[in-house]
Scaffold this active site. Sequence first.
Site, PDB file in Angstrom:
ATOM      1  N   ASN A  12     -10.671  -3.048   1.809  1.00 47.55           N
ATOM      2  CA  ASN A  12      -9.970  -3.176   0.368  1.00 47.55           C
ATOM      3  C   ASN A  12     -11.284  -2.780  -0.139  1.00 47.55           C
ATOM      4  O   ASN A  12     -12.060  -2.607   0.446  1.00 47.55           O
ATOM      5  CB  ASN A  12      -8.966  -4.676  -0.028  1.00 47.55           C
ATOM      6  CG  ASN A  12      -8.045  -4.718   0.835  1.00 47.55           C
ATOM      7  OD1 ASN A  12      -7.129  -4.143   1.257  1.00 47.55           O
ATOM      8  ND2 ASN A  12      -7.453  -6.017   0.827  1.00 47.55           N
ATOM      9  N   HIS A  42       1.014  -1.597   0.596  1.00 49.10           N
ATOM     10  CA  HIS A  42       0.133  -0.055   0.211  1.00 49.10           C
ATOM     11  C   HIS A  42       0.545   1.366  -0.449  1.00 49.10           C
ATOM     12  O   HIS A  42       0.641   2.579   0.566  1.00 49.10           O
ATOM     13  CB  HIS A  42      -0.802   0.047   1.096  1.00 49.10           C
ATOM     14  CG  HIS A  42      -1.852  -0.841   1.333  1.00 49.10           C
ATOM     15  ND1 HIS A  42      -3.110  -1.065   0.184  1.00 49.10           N
ATOM     16  CD2 HIS A  42      -2.287  -2.619   1.770  1.00 49.10           C
ATOM     17  CE1 HIS A  42      -4.176  -2.027   0.933  1.00 49.10           C
ATOM     18  NE2 HIS A  42      -2.720  -2.979   1.470  1.00 49.10           N
ATOM     19  N   TYR A  97       1.294  -4.701  13.025  1.00 52.37           N
ATOM     20  CA  TYR A  97       0.710  -3.315  12.804  1.00 52.37           C
ATOM     21  C   TYR A  97       1.659  -2.412  13.197  1.00 52.37           C
ATOM     22  O   TYR A  97       1.978  -1.231  12.800  1.00 52.37           O
ATOM     23  CB  TYR A  97      -1.279  -2.981  12.590  1.00 52.37           C
ATOM     24  CG  TYR A  97      -1.171  -3.365  10.599  1.00 52.37           C
ATOM     25  CD1 TYR A  97      -1.518  -4.554  10.750  1.00 52.37           C
ATOM     26  CD2 TYR A  97      -2.395  -2.323  10.453  1.00 52.37           C
ATOM     27  CE1 TYR A  97      -2.140  -4.715   9.590  1.00 52.37           C
ATOM     28  CE2 TYR A  97      -2.969  -2.762   9.472  1.00 52.37           C
ATOM     29  CZ  TYR A  97      -2.670  -3.962   8.293  1.00 52.37           C
ATOM     30  OH  TYR A  97      -2.969  -4.672   7.555  1.00 52.37           O
TER      31      TYR A  97
END
Length: 704
Positions: free
Chosen positions: A163, A90, A377
């Site tokens: 997404n 991304h 993350y």
Amino acid sequence: MATKRDPKYPAQPAPTNEVQPDDPIAPGGERHQQAQGREDVLTTSQGGPVATNQNIATAGNRGPALLQDHVFRDKIFHFDHERIPERVVHARGTGAHGVFETYESLEDLTCADIFARKGEKTEVFVRFSTVAGNKGSFDLARDVRGFAVKFYTKEGNWDLVGNNMPVFFVQDAFKFPDLIHAVKEAPDRGFPQAQSAHDNFWDFISLMPESTHQVMWAMSDRGIPRSFRFMEGFGVHSYKFVNAKGEARFVKFHWKPLQGLQSVTWPEALSINGADPDFHRRDLWDAIQAGDFPEWELGVQVFDDDFADSFDFDVLDATKIIPEELVPVKPIGKMTLNRTVANHFDETEQVAFMTHNIVRGIDFSDDPLLQGRNFSYLDTQLKRLGSTNFTQLPVNAPRCPMANFHRDGHMQTDVHTGRASYEPNSWTGDERGPRESEELGLRFEAEQVSGAKHQARPESFADHYSQAHQFWISQTEVEQAHIVAAFTFELSKCEVPQIRTRMLANLRNVDESLAQRVADGLGMELPEASTPAVKPRKDLPASDALSILKNGPKDFKGRKLGLVVGDETDAKALKALVDAVTGAGGMVEMITPAVGGVTLSDGSQQPGLQFIKGTKAALYDAVALLVTEQAAKQLADVPEARDFVTEAHVNCKFVGWTPEAKPLAVAAGVTPDEGWVDLSDAKAAVKAFGKLRYWERDVTAPAK
């Protein structure tokens, strides 16, 4: 009509030429622009005024540089450290600000404050992105698109990191590094960039049947959306809503664009990447700046444990969907993007989305892909942003009150007061610091969990082909033809024959006609079908929600017409067409034979935003040729003009024209059909443009 601009976010002023004729010019020829007052003085990062921003200090006129020039050192130091590591995935993204408005209270489903009150408005920041390419790649790659939304709620930030496709390539986060390594450029040669048409990707996919469903989506037109404004978004995973009583239900999140769905054709994608590799980010920027604010409805599929237990597939499997016909999507709010970023790096590049950023009333499911993302993350953000204090960056900072005992660290910007930096403590008043709140704090669902340690997929994850078949039969003939063409093109780039053979063997488990058509396109014999872990079902019904063409726009609102005009173009006809397009909420971009514009029939001057040699028909949703016969003959001698018309025609665009434009059509080698619309009735022509494509012209679709 196009939405009017919110006065809170005015359009940016047009750029002006600020070069002053009396700017001092030094003997060396450099310009020294001088501040007009203290308020516009250039300074160092320490606030010291800068005397010269042109030359380093030297020993003598042509001597060596002096180490004492700390002003140069300050400038070059910051320049040398401008770049931070780009995202592994991304990396190429575009961001915008907006607002989310809740339709009605959902207190029976969730205690999340954002859904507690009808009409509640919550600030949001959205980042759209491609997955595989680097920051410098092009926008129209065939790829999944990231659709990440940060809600700045009154009870903390909630990140819905999704997404534009509802399923994913792998079922378990353990396989994610392998997937990305496979789709990225080959490590030995450093290419190809931002595309999946190569051996490594298809080698991996052919050996991972669980990826088949997602590949069907990626090879469909979903992989090449017209713009971010015309694509759906999905939370992908099953999450949970938890109400004040502690009752939990599963939930899947859907973003539905109010502009409708739209994609481009593959030839158009190639053309756009050459003509404007920033096409998607430019489109979003231009729409917001024009006041044509993109809007999406947030919808939810809510279901309980009984449904989850009875459903044909495992709701924890991220490679599966729950058809909307089975569990309808309930709209619960609307998001409007109404402000572009002030600085791309400060906001779009530094925004940190994390799936584990949830708020009270929202909980995780046991989806192994989601659980792995939750773990991963924080490492990603620390690596990129360099400090645990990245949440203090404005784009990441909560808009609600925030208090904790986190202290110090790199780039700490908060000034902490009080004596205590721990708890429990016995201090009082301002000295004591914050306290936990059992009433307000996030509490996870109180569910019983037990079982032996285990490292294997559940059998309920084993059906890899049934929903891929359902996706295939849900597409129109045109969409199916595009999927066949995409598979054929991508697999043709594989140099190893065995990879193509394995993929064809897998596709036979999806649909025999699909596999045969791809094999025919590759000029290969169809191999025996691979052995599936579970026999694929062919009885799942088609779902209209899975088709782009069945969910397309109803009008020309938010679309762009490429209008070719020439000298002596009828001024009244031009005005009527422009009024009809703008009246329908669309945009017009004037295209002229030369950059200087043209003279219309009434003697007025019409500037062109584009000139015919510098643009492509693929950049527009429809095109129109409003020219005299003489101008058409002149354009017929221009190769780029002929290509413009040919590209519009072969990509099934509606073409507005008058009989005077026939010489240009003849020169372009096309025969006007019912998709060529007479411009004598401007409103009728724009109504036809609203259909966007004349698919009867599509040469890839099977003959009827």
